[in-house]
Write a protein that holds these residues in place. Structure first.
Motif, PDB file in Angstrom:
ATOM      1  N   ASN A 121       3.881  13.851   3.537  1.00 46.22           N
ATOM      2  CA  ASN A 121       5.297  13.674   3.853  1.00 46.22           C
ATOM      3  C   ASN A 121       6.187  14.111   2.689  1.00 46.22           C
ATOM      4  O   ASN A 121       7.285  13.595   2.496  1.00 46.22           O
ATOM      5  CB  ASN A 121       5.572  12.205   4.207  1.00 46.22           C
ATOM      6  CG  ASN A 121       6.622  12.046   5.289  1.00 46.22           C
ATOM      7  OD1 ASN A 121       7.223  13.027   5.734  1.00 46.22           O
ATOM      8  ND2 ASN A 121       6.855  10.830   5.720  1.00 46.22           N
ATOM      9  N   GLU A 151      -7.624   5.406  -0.034  1.00 45.67           N
ATOM     10  CA  GLU A 151      -7.745   4.085  -0.662  1.00 45.67           C
ATOM     11  C   GLU A 151      -9.161   3.768  -1.128  1.00 45.67           C
ATOM     12  O   GLU A 151      -9.344   3.096  -2.139  1.00 45.67           O
ATOM     13  CB  GLU A 151      -7.230   3.004   0.305  1.00 45.67           C
ATOM     14  CG  GLU A 151      -5.706   3.026   0.396  1.00 45.67           C
ATOM     15  CD  GLU A 151      -5.139   2.012   1.370  1.00 45.67           C
ATOM     16  OE1 GLU A 151      -5.805   1.755   2.404  1.00 45.67           O
ATOM     17  OE2 GLU A 151      -4.054   1.489   1.111  1.00 45.67           O
ATOM     18  N   ARG A 186       0.828  -1.219   0.000  1.00 51.11           N
ATOM     19  CA  ARG A 186       0.000   0.000   0.000  1.00 51.11           C
ATOM     20  C   ARG A 186       0.862   1.268   0.000  1.00 51.11           C
ATOM     21  O   ARG A 186       0.336   2.365   0.047  1.00 51.11           O
ATOM     22  CB  ARG A 186      -0.912  -0.012   1.226  1.00 51.11           C
ATOM     23  CG  ARG A 186      -1.888  -1.181   1.223  1.00 51.11           C
ATOM     24  CD  ARG A 186      -2.445  -1.465   2.611  1.00 51.11           C
ATOM     25  NE  ARG A 186      -3.400  -0.449   3.043  1.00 51.11           N
ATOM     26  CZ  ARG A 186      -3.872  -0.361   4.287  1.00 51.11           C
ATOM     27  NH1 ARG A 186      -3.453  -1.231   5.219  1.00 51.11           N
ATOM     28  NH2 ARG A 186      -4.737   0.563   4.606  1.00 51.11           N
ATOM     29  N   CYS A 187       2.186   1.103  -0.004  1.00 51.66           N
ATOM     30  CA  CYS A 187       3.125   2.239  -0.003  1.00 51.66           C
ATOM     31  C   CYS A 187       3.018   3.079   1.269  1.00 51.66           C
ATOM     32  O   CYS A 187       3.397   4.260   1.272  1.00 51.66           O
ATOM     33  CB  CYS A 187       2.923   3.151  -1.221  1.00 51.66           C
ATOM     34  SG  CYS A 187       3.354   2.384  -2.774  1.00 51.66           S
ATOM     35  N   ILE A 188       2.478   2.512   2.342  1.00 49.88           N
ATOM     36  CA  ILE A 188       2.317   3.291   3.571  1.00 49.88           C
ATOM     37  C   ILE A 188       3.600   3.270   4.387  1.00 49.88           C
ATOM     38  O   ILE A 188       4.036   4.294   4.903  1.00 49.88           O
ATOM     39  CB  ILE A 188       1.130   2.747   4.396  1.00 49.88           C
ATOM     40  CG1 ILE A 188      -0.166   2.999   3.642  1.00 49.88           C
ATOM     41  CG2 ILE A 188       1.086   3.389   5.783  1.00 49.88           C
ATOM     42  CD1 ILE A 188      -1.374   2.340   4.253  1.00 49.88           C
ATOM     43  N   GLN A 189       4.206   2.119   4.505  1.00 48.68           N
ATOM     44  CA  GLN A 189       5.433   2.040   5.297  1.00 48.68           C
ATOM     45  C   GLN A 189       6.260   0.829   4.886  1.00 48.68           C
ATOM     46  O   GLN A 189       5.716  -0.235   4.635  1.00 48.68           O
ATOM     47  CB  GLN A 189       5.088   1.948   6.784  1.00 48.68           C
ATOM     48  CG  GLN A 189       6.317   2.081   7.663  1.00 48.68           C
ATOM     49  CD  GLN A 189       5.959   2.359   9.104  1.00 48.68           C
ATOM     50  OE1 GLN A 189       5.023   1.776   9.628  1.00 48.68           O
ATOM     51  NE2 GLN A 189       6.698   3.250   9.740  1.00 48.68           N
ATOM     52  N   TRP A 238       3.037   6.870  12.368  1.00 51.18           N
ATOM     53  CA  TRP A 238       3.678   5.735  11.685  1.00 51.18           C
ATOM     54  C   TRP A 238       5.188   5.754  11.943  1.00 51.18           C
ATOM     55  O   TRP A 238       5.800   4.709  12.128  1.00 51.18           O
ATOM     56  CB  TRP A 238       3.434   5.806  10.174  1.00 51.18           C
ATOM     57  CG  TRP A 238       2.001   5.604   9.796  1.00 51.18           C
ATOM     58  CD1 TRP A 238       1.089   6.581   9.509  1.00 51.18           C
ATOM     59  CD2 TRP A 238       1.300   4.357   9.678  1.00 51.18           C
ATOM     60  NE1 TRP A 238      -0.125   6.004   9.208  1.00 51.18           N
ATOM     61  CE2 TRP A 238      -0.028   4.662   9.293  1.00 51.18           C
ATOM     62  CE3 TRP A 238       1.662   3.016   9.844  1.00 51.18           C
ATOM     63  CZ2 TRP A 238      -0.992   3.670   9.082  1.00 51.18           C
ATOM     64  CZ3 TRP A 238       0.711   2.035   9.625  1.00 51.18           C
ATOM     65  CH2 TRP A 238      -0.594   2.359   9.263  1.00 51.18           C
ATOM     66  N   LEU A 239       5.783   6.939  11.912  1.00 50.96           N
ATOM     67  CA  LEU A 239       7.231   7.039  12.128  1.00 50.96           C
ATOM     68  C   LEU A 239       7.566   7.368  13.581  1.00 50.96           C
ATOM     69  O   LEU A 239       8.720   7.637  13.904  1.00 50.96           O
ATOM     70  CB  LEU A 239       7.843   8.108  11.211  1.00 50.96           C
ATOM     71  CG  LEU A 239       7.628   7.940   9.712  1.00 50.96           C
ATOM     72  CD1 LEU A 239       8.402   8.986   8.934  1.00 50.96           C
ATOM     73  CD2 LEU A 239       8.042   6.543   9.252  1.00 50.96           C
ATOM     74  N   ILE A 279      -2.337   8.283   2.664  1.00 48.68           N
ATOM     75  CA  ILE A 279      -2.604   7.157   1.757  1.00 48.68           C
ATOM     76  C   ILE A 279      -3.813   6.339   2.220  1.00 48.68           C
ATOM     77  O   ILE A 279      -4.714   6.073   1.427  1.00 48.68           O
ATOM     78  CB  ILE A 279      -1.350   6.272   1.593  1.00 48.68           C
ATOM     79  CG1 ILE A 279      -0.248   7.068   0.900  1.00 48.68           C
ATOM     80  CG2 ILE A 279      -1.677   5.020   0.804  1.00 48.68           C
ATOM     81  CD1 ILE A 279       1.112   6.383   0.902  1.00 48.68           C
ATOM     82  N   GLU A 323      10.294   8.787   2.972  1.00 49.28           N
ATOM     83  CA  GLU A 323      10.002   9.006   4.393  1.00 49.28           C
ATOM     84  C   GLU A 323      10.909  10.117   4.902  1.00 49.28           C
ATOM     85  O   GLU A 323      12.129  10.056   4.730  1.00 49.28           O
ATOM     86  CB  GLU A 323      10.265   7.740   5.215  1.00 49.28           C
ATOM     87  CG  GLU A 323       9.377   6.575   4.879  1.00 49.28           C
ATOM     88  CD  GLU A 323       7.982   6.662   5.466  1.00 49.28           C
ATOM     89  OE1 GLU A 323       7.466   7.786   5.622  1.00 49.28           O
ATOM     90  OE2 GLU A 323       7.405   5.595   5.732  1.00 49.28           O
ATOM     91  N   GLU A 363       2.391  14.105  11.444  1.00 46.56           N
ATOM     92  CA  GLU A 363       2.340  13.210  10.296  1.00 46.56           C
ATOM     93  C   GLU A 363       0.975  13.299   9.629  1.00 46.56           C
ATOM     94  O   GLU A 363      -0.045  13.216  10.313  1.00 46.56           O
ATOM     95  CB  GLU A 363       2.556  11.801  10.838  1.00 46.56           C
ATOM     96  CG  GLU A 363       3.193  10.851   9.907  1.00 46.56           C
ATOM     97  CD  GLU A 363       3.496   9.565  10.644  1.00 46.56           C
ATOM     98  OE1 GLU A 363       2.554   8.949  11.162  1.00 46.56           O
ATOM     99  OE2 GLU A 363       4.685   9.192  10.718  1.00 46.56           O
TER     100      GLU A 363
END
Lengths: 337, 281
Positions: free
Chosen positions: B147, B258, A175-178, A232-233, B254, A213, B250
Motif C-alpha cells: 500500500n 509476522e 500489528r499496524c495492519i489496520q 481490508w479496506l 504485514i 492507507e 490490496e
C-alpha cells in the motif's frame, strides 16, 4: 500539523449548524447545508474537494448516555466540556504508579486529537438515529459477538490471557495492519487525523495519514470487485451527486468488523465542501445482519495548510516486538523463581 | 548477380518498412497516440507494470536456485538480461563485498521479506502493478505492494524535514518526460532481492517517458558517493495493464511477514532458534 480553524471559519460553521438545526431528520447534506456556497471546480468541471483535511475533533462518536436527549451543547457547555476533556487526557504527568506511567508513554507530544468539539456543538458525531447512538444489535450479531467478542472484548473480559502468545493474538492496530480511524469509515483518533484527497477526471485518491492507507476510488461506474475478493479496506466506487462525492464500499474482510459489523457491511461516504475550509464528511453504515437500522455520522473535516508526511507504522513497529519479547522475558523470570 | 543483389536490396527495404509498420514503442506513429492533457503534457495516468525480472537482480543473471530448497522450482530465481546500463554496478570495493554478504543473508535482511515500503526505484519493478494519477497539482503514484504511495511535488516544497521509506519526490517536465528528483530515502531498502544496496545519501533522478499509449520508458540515474564510484543508470519499460477493469488490489503483506519478524518471540518458541541444532547435539 496545524488544525485549528481560523475564527472566520468557525463563524461559517456555526451558521451552517443553524441551518442544520432546521433540517432535523435530514442527514443528506444537500438539504442540511443549503447555503449559497459553491465549491471551486476542477478544470474538467468536478467540484474541487482536493487538499489535506483533518478530522481531529473531540466530539465522541456516540452521545454520552448522561446527556440523554440533549442534541447540542450551548457555547458555555462546549467550553467546559473541552476544558474537562483536555484535563482528563493530559498525559504530561508522572504518576507514582509504574504501570500508569508506562501507559502514558505516549504523552501530549504524541497526542493530536484536537482541542475542540465540532463547530455545530452536536453532542455526538452520529446524527442518525436521533439519539446519537449506534442502533441496537440484531439477535444474530449478539450471538456472533458472544462467540467471538473480538480482541478488545476478549481482553476486557480477561478471557484471553494468552494475548501475548504471538503476533496474531494482538489487535490489528498493534500489528499496524489496520486502524479504526483510517477506516473506511474514517473517525477522529488520538493522532494522525489527516487525509489527503486528490482528484483526477476518473479517480479519487484518499490517502490517510494513519498507516498511509491509500484508497484508489474509480469514478467510471464500474461494478464492485467479485464477491469473493475481500479486502481490508473493502472495494470502493465513487460518483458525484451534485456537489457531493459519494463513495460506496463493500467487500470487507470479516476481521475488519467495524463496530461489530459483519463482512457484509455496506458503507456510503459523502464528501461535500461546505466552505473553503470545511469538507463535510458523512458516512452511513448499513449492515442488516448486525445493526437493527442503518446509522449515519458527520465530521466536518477542516482544511490543513501544511504537508502530510509518510507514516511508517509497520517499518518501525518496535512496540509489538517489545510486547512479545517482554512476555517471554517475564515467563523466563517466573521459571527461574 | 546484379539481379540477386537487387532482390536482396528490395527484401531489405521491405523488412525495414515491415518494422515501421510494426510500430515499435517510441515510433512517431505510436507517440502520436499518447493521451495528452489540455496543456499538451502527456497524461501518464493509468496502471503500469514492469515485466523485466529486475526485482530478482537488476544485473544480468542466469537462473539460479531460490533461497529456500523446500519451494523447489517454485522458488527458483528466473533469469534476466538486467536493467543496468552497461550491465555492471560501479560499486566501491568494500560495497561489492557487502552486496555479496547481503545476498547470502537476503532472507534475513531484505526489507521486501519484512513487507516494508520498498523505496525508489525498486517499487517500480517489483512485479506488482502501480497506478499513476496526474492531478492539477501533483503526480501521485500508488503501489500495490505494501500500500505504498508517493506524492510527487510539482511545485518544490523545499527540503525534506527527515527521511522517508518512499523518499521525497520533486518533479518537473522536460518535454514529454516527467523527471523526478528523489532524495531522503532510508538506507535500509535495496534495489532487488540480490542484495544490491545503497546508503541514505542516495539521490535518484527518475525519467518517465511515454513511448506510445501503452508503453512508458522508465529510467533512473543513481548517485550515491558513499557506495558507488560514479553515477549509474537503470532503464526498463513499464507496460500499461490494458485488460478491462484492471485495478490495484490490496497486498497488505504485514500478516505474511509476522512469522519472519516475530516467530522467534512466540510463546514456546526457542528464542535462539538458529542455534537449535547445536542444542540437540
Amino acid at each position: 500539523m496545524q488544525r485549528k480553524p481560523p475564527p472566520g471559519q468557525i463563524h461559517t460553521m456555526l451558521l451552517s449548524s443553524a441551518l442544520l438545526l432546521t433540517a432535523c431528520q435530514a442527514p443528506d447534506p444537500s438539504d442540511a447545508f443549503d447555503s449559497d456556497y459553491s465549491p471551486p471546480r476542477t478544470s474538467y468541471g468536478d467540484p474541487d474537494l482536493q487538499g489535506i483535511w483533518s478530522n481531529a475533533v473531540i466530539t465522541p462518536l456516540e452521545r454520552p448516555r448522561d446527556l440523554g436527549d440533549k442534541e447540542f451543547l450551548t457555547p458555555e457547555e462546549a467550553a467546559v466540556y473541552e476544558q474537562e476533556r483536555l484535563a482528563a487526557t493530559n498525559r504530561d504527568q508522572r504518576p507514582d504508579n509504574v504501570a500508569t506511567d508506562v501507559g502514558n508513554a505516549y504523552n501530549n507530544f504524541w497526542w493530536d486529537s484536537g482541542d475542540n468539539v465540532v463547530a455545530t456543538r452536536r453532542t455526538s458525531l452520529i446524527v442518525d438515529p436521533p439519539d446519537g447512538r449506534i442502533p441496537p444489535l440484531t439477535a444474530e450479531a449478539e450471538r456472533r459477538l458472544e462467540s467471538d467478542p473480538g480482541f478488545l472484548g476478549r481482553r476486557a473480559a480477561d478471557t484471553f490471557a494468552n494475548f501475548t502468545d504471538g503476533p496474531e493474538q494482538q489487535d490489528l492496530m498493534t500489528r499496524c495492519i489496520q486502524f479504526g480511524s483510517a477506516g473506511p469509515p474514517m473517525l477522529p483518533s488520538a493522532y494522525n487525523n489527516n487525509y489527503h484527497l486528490v482528484q483526477t477526471e476518473d479517480h479519487v485518491l484518499i490517502i490517510n495519514e494513519m498507516v498511509h492507507e491509500t484508497r484508489v476510488i474509480p469514478l467510471d461506474g464500474r461494478a464492485p470487485l467479485p464477491k469473493g475478493l475481500r479486502q481490508w479496506l473493502g472495494s470502493s466506487r465513487g460518483h458525484f451527486d451534485g456537489d457531493t462525492l459519494v463513495v460506496e464500499t463493500s467487500n470487507f474482510r470479516p476481521e475488519t468488523a467495524f463496530r461489530g459489523a459483519s463482512e457484509n457491511m455496506r458503507l456510503t461516504e459523502r464528501f461535500t465542501r461546505i466552505d473553503d475550509n470545511v469538507l463535510l464528511y458523512e458516512f452511513t453504515v448499513d449492515d442488516p445482519s448486525t445493526f437493527t437500522r442503518p446509522w449515519t455520522a458527520q465530521i466536518p473535516s477542516v482544511r490543513v495548510d501544511d504537508l502530510m508526511y509518510e507514516y511508517a507504522c509497520h517499518e518501525g513497529n518496535r512496540g509489538l516486538y517489545g510486547i512479545l519479547a517482554g512476555a517471554r522475558a517475564a515467563e523466563a523470570a517466573a521459571e527461574a523463581d | 548477380m546484379r539481379v540477386i543483389r537487387i532482390i536482396i536490396a528490395a527484401a531489405m527495404l521491405a523488412s525495414v518498412s515491415i518494422c515501421a509498420h510494426a510500430q515499435q514503442p517510441g515510433s512517431a506513429a505510436l507517440t502520436a497516440l499518447i493521451e495528452r492533457a489540455p496543456d499538451g503534457r502527456p497524461k501518464l495516468d493509468g496502471i503500469w507494470q514492469a515485466l523485466a525480472p529486475a526485482n530478482w537482480d537488476i544485473r544480468p543473471h542466469a537462473a539460479r536456485p531460490g533461497a529456500l530448497d523446500q519451494l523447489g522450482a517454485l522458488g527458483a530465481e528466473p533469469p534476466g538480461l538486467g536493467v543496468v546500463e552497461g550491465g555492471e554496478i560501479p560499486y566501491q570495493a568494500w560495497a561489492l563485498e557487502q552486496q555479496r554478504d547481503n545476498y547470502a543473508k537476503r532472507l534475513e535482511l531484505d526489507t521486501e521479506v519484512k513487507c516494508f515500503m520498498p523505496g525508489v526505484p525498486r517499487a517500480n519493478y517489483m512485479g506488482h502493478p502501480l497506478q499513476i494519477f496526474q492531478s492539477e497539482q501533483y503526480v501521485m503514484i500508488a503501489y500495490q505492494f505494501a500500500n505504498a504511495v508517493r506524492t510527487i511535488h510539482m511545485n518544490d516544497p523545499g527540503p525534506a524535514p527527515t527521511s522517508f521509506w518512499m523518499g521525497w519526490s520533486v518533479g518537473r517536465w522536460e518535454g514529454d518526460t516527467l523527471v523526478v528528483d528523489v532524495t531522503n530515502q532510508k538506507a535500509d531498502t535495496w534495489f532487488d532481492r540480490a542484495g544490491n544496496f545503497h546508503s541514505g545519501a542516495m539521490r535518484v533522478v527518475e525519467r518517465y517517458t511515454p513511448l506510445g499509449p501503452n508503453h512508458l520508458q522508465y529510467e533512473a540515474t543513481i548517485e550515491d558517493p558513499e557506495v558507488f564510484t560514479e553515477p549509474w543508470t537503470i532503464s526498463l519499460p513499464l507496460y500499461r495493464r490494458v485488460e478491462a477493469g484492471a485495478e490495484l488490489l490490496e497486498f497488505k503483506c504485514i500478516p505474511f511477514s509476522e512469522e519472519v519478524l516475530y516467530g522467534h518471540l512466540r510463546r514456546g518458541a526457542d528464542p535462539e532458534d538458529e542455534n537449535a541444532a547445536d542444542d540437540t547435539e
